[in-house]
Design an enzyme around this catalytic site. Structure first.
Site, mmCIF file in Angstrom:
data_model
loop_
_atom_site.group_PDB
_atom_site.id
_atom_site.type_symbol
_atom_site.label_atom_id
_atom_site.label_comp_id
_atom_site.label_asym_id
_atom_site.label_seq_id
_atom_site.Cartn_x
_atom_site.Cartn_y
_atom_site.Cartn_z
ATOM 1 N N ARG A 231 38.331 -43.767 32.875
ATOM 2 C CA ARG A 231 37.097 -42.902 32.973
ATOM 3 C C ARG A 231 35.912 -43.379 33.179
ATOM 4 O O ARG A 231 34.873 -42.926 33.954
ATOM 5 C CB ARG A 231 36.980 -41.973 31.789
ATOM 6 C CG ARG A 231 35.870 -41.108 31.966
ATOM 7 C CD ARG A 231 36.055 -39.824 30.578
ATOM 8 N NE ARG A 231 36.486 -40.322 29.491
ATOM 9 C CZ ARG A 231 35.456 -40.921 28.597
ATOM 10 N NH1 ARG A 231 34.151 -40.759 29.125
ATOM 11 N NH2 ARG A 231 35.744 -41.034 27.404
ATOM 12 N N ASP B 244 28.563 -29.880 51.439
ATOM 13 C CA ASP B 244 30.014 -29.884 51.039
ATOM 14 C C ASP B 244 30.711 -29.864 52.522
ATOM 15 O O ASP B 244 30.580 -29.040 53.423
ATOM 16 C CB ASP B 244 30.268 -28.414 50.410
ATOM 17 C CG ASP B 244 31.798 -28.390 50.203
ATOM 18 O OD1 ASP B 244 32.528 -29.137 50.867
ATOM 19 O OD2 ASP B 244 32.261 -27.650 49.356
ATOM 20 N N TYR C 136 32.350 -21.304 49.104
ATOM 21 C CA TYR C 136 33.492 -21.119 48.444
ATOM 22 C C TYR C 136 33.283 -20.354 47.190
ATOM 23 O O TYR C 136 32.352 -20.564 46.461
ATOM 24 C CB TYR C 136 34.045 -22.631 48.285
ATOM 25 C CG TYR C 136 35.350 -22.365 47.574
ATOM 26 C CD1 TYR C 136 36.385 -21.688 47.424
ATOM 27 C CD2 TYR C 136 35.430 -23.338 46.156
ATOM 28 C CE1 TYR C 136 37.596 -21.679 46.859
ATOM 29 C CE2 TYR C 136 36.662 -23.195 45.207
ATOM 30 C CZ TYR C 136 37.537 -22.402 45.525
ATOM 31 O OH TYR C 136 38.786 -22.229 44.674
ATOM 32 N N LYS D 44 41.775 -31.163 50.443
ATOM 33 C CA LYS D 44 42.266 -30.499 51.774
ATOM 34 C C LYS D 44 42.323 -31.471 52.681
ATOM 35 O O LYS D 44 43.146 -32.273 52.452
ATOM 36 C CB LYS D 44 40.722 -29.692 52.404
ATOM 37 C CG LYS D 44 40.271 -28.742 50.970
ATOM 38 C CD LYS D 44 41.377 -27.774 50.621
ATOM 39 C CE LYS D 44 40.918 -26.893 49.669
ATOM 40 N NZ LYS D 44 40.106 -26.914 48.514
HETATM 41 C C1 4LM Z 1 40.013 -22.581 49.487
HETATM 42 N N1 4LM Z 1 38.582 -24.161 48.571
HETATM 43 O O1 4LM Z 1 38.976 -22.017 50.100
HETATM 44 P P1 4LM Z 1 39.074 -28.197 44.661
HETATM 45 N N2 4LM Z 1 34.484 -26.616 48.544
HETATM 46 C C2 4LM Z 1 35.137 -26.223 49.716
HETATM 47 C C3 4LM Z 1 36.245 -25.428 49.238
HETATM 48 O O2 4LM Z 1 36.802 -24.866 50.179
HETATM 49 C C4 4LM Z 1 36.817 -25.740 47.842
HETATM 50 C C5 4LM Z 1 36.532 -26.439 46.942
HETATM 51 C C6 4LM Z 1 35.174 -26.820 47.370
HETATM 52 C C7 4LM Z 1 39.801 -23.519 48.460
HETATM 53 C C8 4LM Z 1 40.716 -23.696 47.367
HETATM 54 C C9 4LM Z 1 41.686 -22.701 46.562
HETATM 55 C C10 4LM Z 1 34.441 -25.788 50.754
HETATM 56 C C11 4LM Z 1 38.115 -25.268 47.705
HETATM 57 C C12 4LM Z 1 36.913 -26.783 45.806
HETATM 58 O O3 4LM Z 1 39.996 -27.049 44.980
HETATM 59 O O4 4LM Z 1 38.268 -28.028 43.209
HETATM 60 O O5 4LM Z 1 39.450 -29.358 45.100
HETATM 61 O O6 4LM Z 1 37.820 -27.661 45.770
HETATM 62 O O7 4LM Z 1 41.239 -22.169 49.609
#
Ligand code: 4LM
Length: 395
Positions: A58, A183, A111, A208
């Site tokens: 950690r 982001d 998001y 992603k």
């Molecule tokens: C989606 N997105 O859009 P974790 N930042 C952006 C995102 O698109 C996402 C996250 C952070 C989607 C998830 C279901 C621009 C997530 C959050 O899922 O916590 O790795 O990322 O389909």
């Protein structure tokens, strides 16, 4: 001075020297929770910081460190940090930057869970979020207050694909003492490098494109060393959203093909966007590569690759969207994006459903909006699938 290697070379060689002892080309995964001290003195010195070295995963781990160095290098940042998810990275960075009473200015369209996090920070900790149209510089100027600590931007925005002028906004933020957090999930460091344009932190949902294969949930953040060190010792260590070494290794593997994947994502997405634009059941398409894209000049200036995500409006509102999403066969009806497989979803009822309706509509996430993350399949098969699904939509 040795010349800096090109991006694709750094992707493939980043931090992965063959192991001297074994000759193993790929570094081992340090799948361990803890590290042994030679004696009590050494343990105490590691904890006090007098001696460098690993203590407990950690707090740091060689596989995580390798990934953190690679992402920092690719983003042109001083240091990197890995987290157990994109949301852990976003909450870790934001909670490390703001205090109660601070103002966070956010692009109007993020998001859904980021929106949820800002609401939670507001309700429980008295942080004040505000949303602004990121394409309107005057509005940004006016929305910055003396207590604005952070400008949080997604660019391109999920799912409306609007983009922010990172150079301009970073300049405005600097003049006002605010930090810019970007982001960069949709663009990846291959597509754009916000630090080079003046941003202070870059975050990824590495789930992603960085991972790329749909088998990991992970997050990354990069920034200045001093600030990343602070986050490592505070919001990462004490809140504890730590990445597993195996998942870090999967990301290191995924990163090696980032450039070739992104080039193919972009080519496929362009063909799909052009197909959609010409379809009578599609009323509007948003993809930064299209000549109809409203911020075309900025996209061309700021981005080297437009990625693989497209959003589009269909005729028939919510019903029209349902008809498409219930008919696709090759494209998988699922949230997430940035994978080798084509994924399609309905932001209003899925990824952005937690945003109250009036706010969601103001952000452009309407009921007739569909988001597609174009994968690496043969593009004629993707288009054929969309073609037959769109045939179901009534005019
Ligand atoms: C989606 N997105 O859009 P974790 N930042 C952006 C995102 O698109 C996402 C996250 C952070 C989607 C998830 C279901 C621009 C997530 C959050 O899922 O916590 O790795 O990322 O389909």
């Amino acid at each position: 001075m040795e010349e800096r290697k090109k991006f694709s070379t750094r992707l493939i060689h980043g931090g992965s020297e063959p192991c001297r002892e074994t000759g193993s080309l790929i570094p081992p995964i340090y799948q361990t929770s803890t590290f042994v001290f030679e004696n009590m003195e050494q343990g105490a010195c590691r904890f006090s910081g007098e001696e460098e070295g690993y203590i407990y995963t950690r707090l740091g781990n060689p596989t995580l460190q390798q990934l953190e160095e690679v992402i920092a290098d690719l983003e042109g940042a001083e240091a990197g940090l890995s987290f157990s998810s994109g949301m852990a990275a976003i909450s870790g960075v934001l909670m490390g930057l703001v205090r109660s009473g601070d103002h966070i200015l956010c692009g109007d369209g993020v998001y859904g869970c980021t929106y949820g996090l800002l609401g939670y920070l507001q309700d429980r900790f008295g942080v004040i979020p505000d949303y602004v149209d990121i394409s309107d510089e005057d509005a940004i100027h006016q929305a910055i207050h003396p207590n604005t600590r952070v400008i949080f931007l997604e660019t391109p925005i999920n799912p409306t694909m609007k983009i922010a002028d990172l150079h301009q906004i970073s300049k405005i933020a600097k003049g006002k003492g605010a930090q810019v957090v970007v982001d960069n999930t949709f663009a990846t460091p291959y597509g754009q490098r916000p630090i080079e344009l003046g941003a202070d932190f870059v975050i990824h949902s590495a789930t992603k494109y960085i991972g790329g294969h749909g088998d990991v949930i992970a997050g990354l953040a990069v920034g200045r060393k001093e600030e990343i060190d602070f986050l490592r010792k505070s919001t990462l260590k004490d809140i504890g959203g730590v990445l597993s070494p195996f998942d870090a290794w999967l990301l290191l593997r995924g990163l090696k093909t980032l450039e070739v994947r992104m080039d193919r994502h972009r080519m496929n997405a362009m063909a799909v966007a052009e197909f959609l634009e010409g379809h009578p059941r599609v009323t509007r398409v948003f993809y930064p590569g299209l000549s109809s894209y409203p911020q075309r000049a900025l996209a061309a200036r700021q981005m080297d690759c437009f990625g693989g995500v497209i959003s589009f409006h269909v005729t028939g509102g919510l019903e029209g969207a349902r008809q498409v999403l219930d008919q696709v066969k090759l494209c998988h009806l699922t949230v997430s994006l940035g994978e080798v497989t084509t994924l399609i979803q309905h932001p209003a009822t899925m990824t952005h459903s937690a945003i109250p309706e009036p706010e969601r509509l103001r952000m452009g996430v309407t009921d007739d909006l569909i988001r597609i993350s174009v994968g690496l399949e043969d593009v004629t098969d993707i288009i054929a699938d969309l073609q037959s699904a769109l045939e179901e939509v009534e005019g």
